[in-house]
Design a protein around this motif. Sequence first.
Motif, short mmCIF file in Angstrom:
data_model
loop_
_atom_site.label_atom_id
_atom_site.label_comp_id
_atom_site.label_asym_id
_atom_site.label_seq_id
_atom_site.Cartn_x
_atom_site.Cartn_y
_atom_site.Cartn_z
N ARG A 155 0.77 -1.34 -0.03
CA ARG A 155 0.05 -0.09 0.10
C ARG A 155 0.72 1.38 -0.08
N ARG A 156 1.99 1.26 0.73
CA ARG A 156 2.63 2.48 0.97
C ARG A 156 4.00 2.25 0.50
N THR A 157 4.71 3.13 -0.30
CA THR A 157 6.36 2.88 -0.53
C THR A 157 6.59 4.56 -0.71
N GLY A 158 7.97 4.72 -0.81
CA GLY A 158 8.49 6.24 -1.01
C GLY A 158 9.97 6.11 -0.97
N CYS A 159 10.54 7.19 -1.12
CA CYS A 159 12.07 7.48 -1.43
C CYS A 159 12.24 8.61 -1.03
N SER A 160 13.59 9.04 -0.71
CA SER A 160 13.94 10.55 -0.02
C SER A 160 15.42 10.60 -0.53
N TRP A 161 15.88 11.95 -0.89
CA TRP A 161 17.27 12.36 -1.22
C TRP A 161 17.52 13.52 -0.72
N HIS A 162 18.72 13.48 0.01
CA HIS A 162 19.09 14.74 0.54
C HIS A 162 20.53 14.88 0.47
N ALA A 163 21.08 16.10 0.40
CA ALA A 163 22.59 16.52 0.28
C ALA A 163 22.79 17.94 0.65
N LEU A 164 24.05 18.22 0.86
CA LEU A 164 24.71 19.36 1.20
C LEU A 164 25.96 19.70 0.04
N ASP A 165 25.51 20.40 -0.65
CA ASP A 165 26.51 20.85 -2.11
C ASP A 165 27.12 21.94 -1.66
N ASP A 166 28.23 22.13 -1.11
CA ASP A 166 28.92 23.38 -0.60
C ASP A 166 28.10 23.59 0.47
N PHE A 167 27.47 24.97 0.34
CA PHE A 167 26.69 25.26 1.65
C PHE A 167 25.08 25.29 1.20
N ASP A 168 24.75 24.61 0.00
CA ASP A 168 23.37 24.58 -0.45
C ASP A 168 23.01 23.21 -0.09
N TYR A 169 21.66 23.40 0.85
CA TYR A 169 21.26 22.15 1.10
C TYR A 169 19.71 22.11 0.80
N ARG A 170 19.33 20.63 0.20
CA ARG A 170 18.35 20.33 -0.45
C ARG A 170 17.73 19.07 0.18
N TRP A 171 16.26 18.74 0.17
CA TRP A 171 15.82 17.46 0.60
C TRP A 171 14.54 17.40 -0.19
N LEU A 172 14.53 16.06 -0.69
CA LEU A 172 13.33 15.81 -1.54
C LEU A 172 12.79 14.41 -1.30
N ASP A 173 11.57 14.32 -1.00
CA ASP A 173 11.03 12.85 -0.65
C ASP A 173 9.62 12.96 -1.40
N ILE A 174 9.37 11.58 -1.93
CA ILE A 174 7.94 11.02 -2.51
C ILE A 174 7.44 9.98 -1.64
N ALA A 175 6.16 9.99 -1.43
CA ALA A 175 5.51 8.95 -0.82
C ALA A 175 4.16 8.63 -1.55
N TYR A 176 4.08 7.15 -1.76
CA TYR A 176 2.78 6.80 -2.47
C TYR A 176 1.96 5.85 -1.39
N ASP A 177 0.62 6.24 -1.57
CA ASP A 177 -0.51 5.54 -0.52
C ASP A 177 -1.46 5.24 -1.62
N VAL A 178 -1.66 3.85 -1.79
CA VAL A 178 -2.52 3.40 -2.63
C VAL A 178 -3.59 2.54 -1.86
N LYS A 179 -4.97 2.98 -2.06
CA LYS A 179 -6.22 2.36 -0.96
C LYS A 179 -6.96 1.49 -2.20
N SER A 180 -7.67 0.56 -1.49
CA SER A 180 -8.58 -0.48 -2.24
C SER A 180 -9.64 0.22 -2.84
N THR A 181 -9.83 1.46 -2.47
CA THR A 181 -11.20 2.01 -2.91
C THR A 181 -10.57 3.54 -3.43
N ALA A 182 -11.38 4.11 -4.08
CA ALA A 182 -11.12 5.70 -4.71
C ALA A 182 -11.20 6.53 -3.58
N GLY A 183 -10.06 7.32 -3.55
CA GLY A 183 -9.85 8.48 -2.43
C GLY A 183 -10.64 9.50 -2.57
N LYS A 184 -10.77 10.40 -1.66
CA LYS A 184 -11.56 11.60 -1.68
C LYS A 184 -10.87 12.46 -0.65
#
Length: 204
Positions: free
Chosen positions: A93-122
């Motif tokens: 039902r749920r999966t995801g991934c994250s990426w993060h890094a400090l490039d010199d002094f520039d910091y970034r964080w990114l993550d994605i998450a999936y949630d799949v249910k058995s019926t259509a979500g609202k």
Amino acid sequence: MRSLPLTLVARLLPVAVLAAAGVAMTTSDDSDAGATPAGPSPQTSAPATGAAAPRYAKPPAEACTTLPQAMIKDLVPGAKAAGNELKSSDLGRRTGCSWHALDDFDYRWLDIAYDVKSTAGKKSGSEGGSAVPGLGDDATVTEKTTEDDDQGIREAVVTVHQDNATVTVTYNGGDFESHKAADGDAIRKGAISAAKKALSALDG
């Protein structure tokens, strides 16, 4: 108590109606083959069709491969393309991934998450934020800036609903030399572009 499946209810309903009317249900044999029925036989109803199957059976098994490496390099400079799989007790039902890094002094964080249910979500309406036209059945983006020990971090969260799936993308960053939060326009556009790619991965 768990409700009965629709197809089973459809089969049991005629039996319950006949029993309430006092009609005896018997099987015919040779001894009563010539007997005249007491009344018209009940009409056999057509089998009920169940609800349409949900569009998505499960989320991507390898969420860290759903974004192109070029996008990861652009949004999170210095991060390993392999990413870090998000832990889940129900990978069906749920999966995801994250990426993060400090490039010199520039910091970034990114993550994605999936949630799949058995019926259509609202859409719950709790996300708030601004609508993102043309993305999924509906999508919103929320933005905020935080200050922690004089370090500014700007964050954008995109939540996309499509049929029975929800995709959530979080993207944030800041400059650890100037202590300023990352540019708001860049963070918002980066989160939306990642959400589009993440959503398209659901359809393979």
